[in-house]
Write an enzyme that holds these catalytic residues in place. Sequence first.
Site, PDB file in Angstrom:
ATOM      1  N   TYR A 149       0.856  -1.183   0.000  1.00  0.00           N
ATOM      2  CA  TYR A 149       0.000   0.000   0.000  1.00  0.00           C
ATOM      3  C   TYR A 149       0.893   1.234   0.000  1.00  0.00           C
ATOM      4  O   TYR A 149       1.833   1.333   0.785  1.00  0.00           O
ATOM      5  CB  TYR A 149      -0.896   0.008   1.243  1.00  0.00           C
ATOM      6  N   ASP A 244       9.449   2.920  -0.242  1.00  0.00           N
ATOM      7  CA  ASP A 244       8.411   3.566   0.560  1.00  0.00           C
ATOM      8  C   ASP A 244       8.624   3.189   2.023  1.00  0.00           C
ATOM      9  O   ASP A 244       8.361   2.060   2.437  1.00  0.00           O
ATOM     10  CB  ASP A 244       7.031   3.130   0.056  1.00  0.00           C
ATOM     11  N   LYS A 276       4.083   9.114   8.725  1.00  0.00           N
ATOM     12  CA  LYS A 276       3.773   8.517  10.026  1.00  0.00           C
ATOM     13  C   LYS A 276       4.698   9.018  11.150  1.00  0.00           C
ATOM     14  O   LYS A 276       4.475  10.114  11.632  1.00  0.00           O
ATOM     15  CB  LYS A 276       3.730   6.990   9.899  1.00  0.00           C
TER      16      LYS A 276
HETATM   17  C1  PLP Z   1       0.331   4.791   5.554  1.00  0.00           C
HETATM   18  C2  PLP Z   1       1.118   4.536   4.326  1.00  0.00           C
HETATM   19  C3  PLP Z   1       1.036   5.370   3.194  1.00  0.00           C
HETATM   20  C4  PLP Z   1       0.026   6.473   3.085  1.00  0.00           C
HETATM   21  O1  PLP Z   1       0.239   7.477   4.029  1.00  0.00           O
HETATM   22  P1  PLP Z   1      -1.006   8.464   4.376  1.00  0.00           P
HETATM   23  O2  PLP Z   1      -0.371   9.463   5.295  1.00  0.00           O
HETATM   24  O3  PLP Z   1      -2.048   7.610   5.012  1.00  0.00           O
HETATM   25  O4  PLP Z   1      -1.448   9.056   3.097  1.00  0.00           O
HETATM   26  C5  PLP Z   1       1.896   5.143   2.146  1.00  0.00           C
HETATM   27  N1  PLP Z   1       2.783   4.127   2.177  1.00  0.00           N
HETATM   28  C6  PLP Z   1       2.889   3.298   3.234  1.00  0.00           C
HETATM   29  C7  PLP Z   1       3.898   2.205   3.207  1.00  0.00           C
HETATM   30  C8  PLP Z   1       2.052   3.454   4.329  1.00  0.00           C
HETATM   31  O5  PLP Z   1       2.124   2.591   5.351  1.00  0.00           O
END
Ligand code: PLP
Length: 440
Positions: A149, A244, A276
Amino acid sequence: MTAYPFDAPESAALMKRAEQVIPGGVNSPVRAFRSVGGTPRFIVSAKGPWLVDADGRRYVDLVASWGPMILGHAHPAVEEAVREAAGKGFSFGMPSENEVALAEEIVARVAPVDQVRLVSSGTEATMSAIRLARGFTGRTLVVKFAGCYHGHVDSLLASAGSGVATLALPDSAGVPADSAAETIVVPYNDVAAVEAAFAERGDQIAALITEAAAGNMGVIPPEPGFTEALRRITREHGALFISDEVMTGFRCSPAGWYGLEGPYADGAPDLFTFGKVMGGGFPAAAFGGRADIMALLAPTGPVYQAGTLSGNPVATAAGLATLRGCTPEVYDRLGVVSRTIADAAAEALTAASVPHTVQWAGSMFSVFFREGPVRSYDDAKAQDTAAFGAFFHAMLAAGVHLPPSAFEAWFVGASHDDEAVGRVVEALPGAARAAATATS
Ligand SMILES: *Cc1c(COP(=O)(O)O)cnc(C)c1O
């Protein structure tokens, strides 16, 4: 179907109100409890490892706002930094020093990152990194992994984990076919599939994006050599490699997953995305990497990217205080708390004869309700979500708030003290027995 051990009348009333004015009553789908059933708890306050809901019940929090609250809720140093920043104004629309300090902190921690651009969400970070990769390479296609994701970016919603996995949506409506066609989805931990995709269309691929260690289909670390193979294959085909680290960044180690697994013999990823933890619970995220690539961003280059609230002074103050608070002792504590809870969960599930496996990425872990190993999204989907639902509700009744999905990591913070951990450990055997009775 799961029986809900207790109800939550105030939360239920709030949910009714919410459903009138907010689709599904929530502002992010996984909060709605759809995969576990029952009433989501409306939280009125949080301190350290504890949540208090609208019915006045206390829970040990194993969600940590899905990762950011690594120091625990309302950590005094972060609260102080936020109050101080807010006292000086909320948003300037002009540069401010906190932005520089937060960028310096990130660049100092993650060696391959020369520069970062601050944004407000992980979604914005990955979206912007993809645009930058396309601008840099002059190509269109993106390779991603099933179950990873990267936020709700159109082209990255193909076969995504997190809420998409929870809701069992293969895709999202509203994503143009052209957008989805720009994405090639391959199975995680499958080097041969990546090689085949690049062999076929390598000269059109702008970037490969991967979760540094997958956390949105449950925790599935890259197998040894997998990240290196991605680096080698992307380089051979002139594509960029985007790691990511929105979830893993500054959690798995002071330098995220890269700090655990890197440096790599074949070189580092070209771009990284963060979010995060680096926002400390406020909307702050970032993308960054090689200076020659970052130079393509406006105003120095032709790739446009902007944000009214990017680098917000209160959010950057919270992020900076959080990162500065992530001392070696904090990482040690995360390891101890994770290990204690994971071991107790495994023991309880074993005693109740519930098939399960615990998987790790540094101190980040999740429990799959099936035998391991779990290497891919297909493997993850083959778990017993009904057993998880019963387990989840038994934990909730015992005062422990797990992520309401079998496809999420269990997040701990350094403020999980012995009392909080003890509450979790005590709750586990009963929850495991509840899972055993729900297993088909
Ligand atoms: C949470 C997450 C996102 C998206 O971040 P948001 O602040 O919710 O838009 C993207 N990549 C990873 C790996 C994530 O865990």
